[in-house]
Motif scaffolding. Structure first.
Motif, mmCIF file in Angstrom:
data_model
loop_
_atom_site.group_PDB
_atom_site.id
_atom_site.type_symbol
_atom_site.label_atom_id
_atom_site.label_comp_id
_atom_site.label_asym_id
_atom_site.label_seq_id
_atom_site.Cartn_x
_atom_site.Cartn_y
_atom_site.Cartn_z
ATOM 1 N N GLY A 122 0.793 -1.222 0.000
ATOM 2 C CA GLY A 122 0.000 0.000 0.000
ATOM 3 C C GLY A 122 0.819 1.262 0.000
ATOM 4 N N GLY A 123 2.106 1.132 0.188
ATOM 5 C CA GLY A 123 2.981 2.293 0.231
ATOM 6 C C GLY A 123 3.379 2.776 -1.150
ATOM 7 N N SER A 124 4.219 3.802 -1.150
ATOM 8 C CA SER A 124 4.646 4.434 -2.405
ATOM 9 C C SER A 124 6.154 4.599 -2.435
ATOM 10 C CB SER A 124 3.992 5.822 -2.543
ATOM 11 O OG SER A 124 2.597 5.730 -2.608
ATOM 12 N N LEU A 125 6.683 4.586 -3.643
ATOM 13 C CA LEU A 125 8.077 4.911 -3.890
ATOM 14 C C LEU A 125 8.152 5.674 -5.203
ATOM 15 C CD1 LEU A 125 9.989 1.603 -3.015
ATOM 16 C CD2 LEU A 125 10.160 3.768 -1.785
ATOM 17 N N ARG A 126 9.177 6.477 -5.312
ATOM 18 C CA ARG A 126 9.415 7.210 -6.552
ATOM 19 C C ARG A 126 10.833 6.901 -7.015
ATOM 20 N NH1 ARG A 126 7.155 11.506 -9.290
ATOM 21 N NH2 ARG A 126 8.560 12.852 -10.470
ATOM 22 N N SER B 74 -0.638 -4.937 -15.098
ATOM 23 C CA SER B 74 -0.566 -5.145 -13.646
ATOM 24 C C SER B 74 -0.254 -3.861 -12.868
ATOM 25 C CB SER B 74 0.478 -6.212 -13.319
ATOM 26 O OG SER B 74 1.762 -5.798 -13.731
ATOM 27 N N VAL B 75 0.221 -2.821 -13.543
ATOM 28 C CA VAL B 75 0.563 -1.590 -12.830
ATOM 29 C C VAL B 75 -0.308 -0.404 -13.246
ATOM 30 C CG1 VAL B 75 2.940 -2.412 -12.642
ATOM 31 C CG2 VAL B 75 2.358 -0.710 -14.392
ATOM 32 N N LYS B 76 -1.199 -0.600 -14.205
ATOM 33 C CA LYS B 76 -2.053 0.497 -14.655
ATOM 34 C C LYS B 76 -2.867 1.053 -13.491
ATOM 35 C CE LYS B 76 -2.615 -0.772 -19.526
ATOM 36 N NZ LYS B 76 -3.542 -1.284 -20.559
ATOM 37 N N GLY B 77 -2.897 2.372 -13.421
ATOM 38 C CA GLY B 77 -3.634 3.029 -12.354
ATOM 39 C C GLY B 77 -2.847 3.172 -11.070
ATOM 40 N N ARG B 78 -1.695 2.529 -10.997
ATOM 41 C CA ARG B 78 -0.877 2.621 -9.778
ATOM 42 C C ARG B 78 0.473 3.293 -10.047
ATOM 43 N NH1 ARG B 78 0.978 -1.837 -7.415
ATOM 44 N NH2 ARG B 78 1.039 -3.104 -9.329
ATOM 45 N N ASN C 57 2.584 3.832 -6.678
ATOM 46 C CA ASN C 57 1.650 3.914 -5.558
ATOM 47 C C ASN C 57 0.959 2.578 -5.356
ATOM 48 O OD1 ASN C 57 2.233 6.697 -5.335
ATOM 49 N ND2 ASN C 57 0.628 7.209 -6.795
ATOM 50 N N SER C 58 0.326 2.433 -4.221
ATOM 51 C CA SER C 58 -0.418 1.205 -3.900
ATOM 52 C C SER C 58 0.428 -0.032 -4.184
ATOM 53 C CB SER C 58 -1.723 1.157 -4.704
ATOM 54 O OG SER C 58 -2.521 2.292 -4.442
ATOM 55 N N LEU C 59 1.632 0.003 -3.706
ATOM 56 C CA LEU C 59 2.556 -1.093 -3.997
ATOM 57 C C LEU C 59 2.096 -2.397 -3.368
ATOM 58 C CD1 LEU C 59 5.855 0.905 -3.726
ATOM 59 C CD2 LEU C 59 5.185 -0.466 -5.700
ATOM 60 N N MET C 60 2.373 -3.468 -4.068
ATOM 61 C CA MET C 60 1.980 -4.810 -3.641
ATOM 62 C C MET C 60 3.224 -5.692 -3.575
ATOM 63 S SD MET C 60 -1.544 -5.278 -5.837
ATOM 64 C CE MET C 60 -0.742 -5.249 -7.414
ATOM 65 N N PRO C 61 3.174 -6.761 -2.799
ATOM 66 C CA PRO C 61 4.340 -7.650 -2.709
ATOM 67 C C PRO C 61 4.825 -8.134 -4.070
ATOM 68 C CG PRO C 61 2.787 -8.156 -0.965
ATOM 69 C CD PRO C 61 2.111 -7.147 -1.845
ATOM 70 N N THR D 146 11.462 -3.487 -2.614
ATOM 71 C CA THR D 146 10.943 -4.596 -1.832
ATOM 72 C C THR D 146 9.665 -4.153 -1.142
ATOM 73 O OG1 THR D 146 13.182 -5.447 -1.446
ATOM 74 C CG2 THR D 146 11.432 -6.244 0.006
ATOM 75 N N VAL D 147 8.600 -4.905 -1.388
ATOM 76 C CA VAL D 147 7.305 -4.614 -0.775
ATOM 77 C C VAL D 147 6.947 -5.782 0.135
ATOM 78 C CG1 VAL D 147 4.909 -3.980 -1.159
ATOM 79 C CG2 VAL D 147 6.651 -3.373 -2.862
ATOM 80 N N SER D 148 6.936 -5.512 1.435
ATOM 81 C CA SER D 148 6.723 -6.588 2.387
ATOM 82 C C SER D 148 6.188 -6.017 3.682
ATOM 83 C CB SER D 148 8.042 -7.321 2.640
ATOM 84 O OG SER D 148 7.900 -8.274 3.670
ATOM 85 N N SER D 149 5.337 -6.805 4.336
ATOM 86 C CA SER D 149 4.833 -6.402 5.644
ATOM 87 C C SER D 149 5.713 -6.974 6.747
ATOM 88 C CB SER D 149 3.388 -6.857 5.807
ATOM 89 O OG SER D 149 3.274 -8.243 5.608
#
Length: 115
Positions: free
Chosen positions: A15-19, A62-66, A83-87, A112-115
């Motif tokens: 759910g986080g973001s990176l640029r 898979s990344v459209k809209g994000r 945005n709205s990053l997923m694992p 890296t996207v991880s909880s």
């Protein structure tokens, strides 16, 4: 000598973001399409986004809209807002330009996207 250098990767929760940023030297983004690829462990490198010299962008489904690809021709830089990053977005991300039949790649930046 052409050099592409990515920055901005890191670790983030779902759910986080990176640029991500890509800075170029020795080549002009002004006349080129800038592509963003990613490669996850054990998978082939895939095209994520393309940003044309007219600042029009295309994205893999898979990344459209994000994700949003952009550029600053005056600074010779490109960016990928994620945005709205997923694992499943976890991968090494590369910027790429192809000019006169030659492929130029940055060194990659880890996301890296991880909880």
């Amino acid at each position: 000598q052409v050099k592409l250098e990515e920055s901005g990767g890191g670790s983030v929760q779902p759910g986080g973001s990176l640029r991500l940023s890509c800075a170029a030297s020795g080549i002009s983004f002004t006349i080129n399409t800038v592509n963003w690829f990613r490669q996850a462990p054990g998978k082939e490198r895939e095209l994520v986004a393309s940003n044309t010299n007219l600042n029009n962008s295309n994205y893999t489904d898979s990344v459209k809209g994000r994700f949003t690809a952009s550029r600053d021709n005056a600074k010779n830089t490109a960016a990928l807002q994620m945005n709205s990053l997923m694992p499943e977005d976890t991968a090494v991300y590369y910027c790429h330009v192809r000019q006169w039949g030659i492929n130029y790649w940055g060194q990659g930046t880890q996301v890296t996207v991880s909880s």
